[in-house]
Design a protein around this motif. Structure first.
Motif, short mmCIF file in Angstrom:
data_model
loop_
_atom_site.label_atom_id
_atom_site.label_comp_id
_atom_site.label_asym_id
_atom_site.label_seq_id
_atom_site.Cartn_x
_atom_site.Cartn_y
_atom_site.Cartn_z
N VAL A 228 -3.07 -6.21 -4.26
CA VAL A 228 -4.38 -5.46 -4.71
C VAL A 228 -3.94 -4.03 -4.91
O VAL A 228 -4.23 -3.36 -6.07
N SER A 229 -3.42 -3.57 -3.93
CA SER A 229 -3.12 -1.85 -3.96
C SER A 229 -2.08 -1.74 -5.26
O SER A 229 -2.46 -0.79 -5.76
N SER A 284 -0.63 0.26 5.56
CA SER A 284 -1.09 1.19 4.97
C SER A 284 -1.29 1.04 3.63
O SER A 284 -0.61 0.06 2.83
N THR A 285 -2.45 1.38 2.85
CA THR A 285 -2.77 1.00 1.35
C THR A 285 -1.53 1.63 0.58
O THR A 285 -1.43 1.22 -0.65
N ALA A 291 -1.75 -7.17 6.42
CA ALA A 291 -2.81 -7.27 7.48
C ALA A 291 -1.87 -7.47 8.61
O ALA A 291 -1.05 -8.26 8.67
N PRO A 292 -2.10 -6.83 9.75
CA PRO A 292 -1.22 -6.82 11.02
C PRO A 292 -1.58 -8.17 11.65
O PRO A 292 -2.71 -8.67 11.74
N VAL A 293 -0.63 -8.62 12.61
CA VAL A 293 -0.67 -9.87 13.32
C VAL A 293 -0.48 -9.20 15.03
O VAL A 293 -1.00 -10.11 15.73
N ASN A 294 -0.10 -8.11 15.07
CA ASN A 294 0.16 -7.55 16.28
C ASN A 294 -1.32 -6.97 17.01
O ASN A 294 -1.97 -6.23 16.11
N ALA A 304 -7.99 -0.88 6.44
CA ALA A 304 -8.65 -2.11 6.72
C ALA A 304 -9.04 -2.84 5.22
O ALA A 304 -9.22 -3.94 5.16
N LYS A 305 -9.28 -1.93 4.37
CA LYS A 305 -10.02 -2.29 2.88
C LYS A 305 -8.95 -3.50 2.27
O LYS A 305 -7.82 -3.09 2.31
#
Length: 341
Positions: A228-229, A284-285, A291-294, A304-305
């Motif tokens: 997306v970004s 970071s965008t 998306a993190p898994v940690n 988060a967007k």
């Protein structure tokens, strides 16, 4: 055509013990290659004076490369969840010793379970949504709108062989109000035939979408959130939505290739990929938008967007890839009859 690129980055300094290899070859996704180099590869090289070579491309092509060439030079491979499952079943990976990964404990119970089932470590989760040119098509809020005749010849969707191809068939089955596991995808394939007039392109690399939007070839696309970004940064007026009815999730994973001779560095790379610092930077965008898994990572509202994080993660459905793989050969045949003739 999928292009496989190879890049080597060298640094000098100290950090490795005498006699240990300073090399590692990483096979990774062919999207956001600049960000991958700057935010993942280069910082990792500096930690231990390593020579990191990368090969990049879509997951299916790189999986095929490993499966068909047991003497490949790849040490660790980043694949989609489905390809990781298949690769483990074919014995393409070394058995992972989870005790060698100090950051393994930062994964959720379900993520650790997935790691043990696939002999691969999930390092990010993504899901798919709809990206569209709001100036041209107005507002899109649901999957069902993709079938609207006003979008004739203006939509791009992932090909059935890609990471989110099977998820697209799940969406089509949902549109047909049929549980895909009850009819082995028949209603979904029929819905795909109804969608066909609206589809300008079935794509294999999401990196192609930015140019397609820019050139006016498409106004709408079904896409994984990791892209997306990249699309929004290169094309104005692009909106992204994940319908409130839900979406389908996929984990990207890291596996150690069976013939790797650089195990020490392989474990270092995996642990580094899971570290809080790396996961935050890659989320970071302006970076990989992963998306993190940690579980220790807390994202700002900005980062988060457009991620499988928070509310979107809660409504992301899982796909039974064991079932998908049992049906995929037939689905590919029928899909090609419908979409590619």
């Amino acid at each position: 055509m999928v292009v496989i690129m190879a890049t080597a980055f060298l640094f000098t300094g100290c950090g490795q013990k005498a006699g240990q290899s300073k090399k590692i070859t990483v096979s990774t996704f062919g999207i956001s290659t600049k960000e991958m180099k700057n935010d993942v590869v280069s910082p990792f090289e500096k930690l231990d004076n390593l020579d990191v070579k990368t090969q990049s491309g879509d997951s299916a092509a790189r999986y095929t490369q490993i499966a068909h060439n047991p003497n490949n030079s790849i040490d660790v491979v980043e694949l989609s969840q489905n390809n990781a499952l298949s690769g483990n079943k074919k014995g393409l990976f070394q058995k992972i010793n989870f005790n060698k990964l100090k950051n393994f404990k930062t994964l959720s119970h379900n993520q650790q379970k997935l790691a043990k089932e696939t002999n691969s470590i999930p390092y990010t989760v993504n899901s798919m949504g709809i990206i569209y040119n709001s100036k041209k098509v107005g507002k899109i809020t649901s999957w069902d709108q993709l079938w609207d005749k006003k979008f004739k010849g203006k939509i791009a969707i992932p090909d059935i062989t890609t990471t989110f191809g099977p998820a697209m068939l799940y969406v089509a089955s949902d549109h047909a109000k049929t549980d895909i596991s009850k009819d082995n995808g028949k209603a979904g394939l029929k819905a795909m035939k109804e969608l066909k007039p609206n589809v300008a392109k079935t794509y294999t690399q999401s990196s192609d979408l930015a140019n397609m939007f820019k050139n006016g070839e498409i106004d709408v696309a079904v896409v994984g959130d990791f892209a997306v970004s990249m699309i929004q940064n290169s094309t104005p007026n692009m909106e992204y939505t994940v319908p409130t009815s839900g979406t389908y999730a996929n984990y990207d994973t890291i596996s150690i290739v069976k013939n790797s001779k650089n195990l020490n560095n392989d474990y270092k790379y995996i642990d580094y990929r899971l570290s809080e610092k790396t996961q935050t930077r890659a989320a970071s965008t302006k970076s990989l938008n992963n998306a993190p898994v940690n579980n220790n990572v807390k994202l700002t509202s900005k980062d988060a967007k457009n991620k499988t994080y928070g509310d979107i993660a809660k409504r992301a459905k899982t796909i039974d890839f064991e079932y998908v793989n049992s049906q995929l050969k037939n689905w590919i045949t029928e899909w090609n009859k419908i979409m590619n003739k």
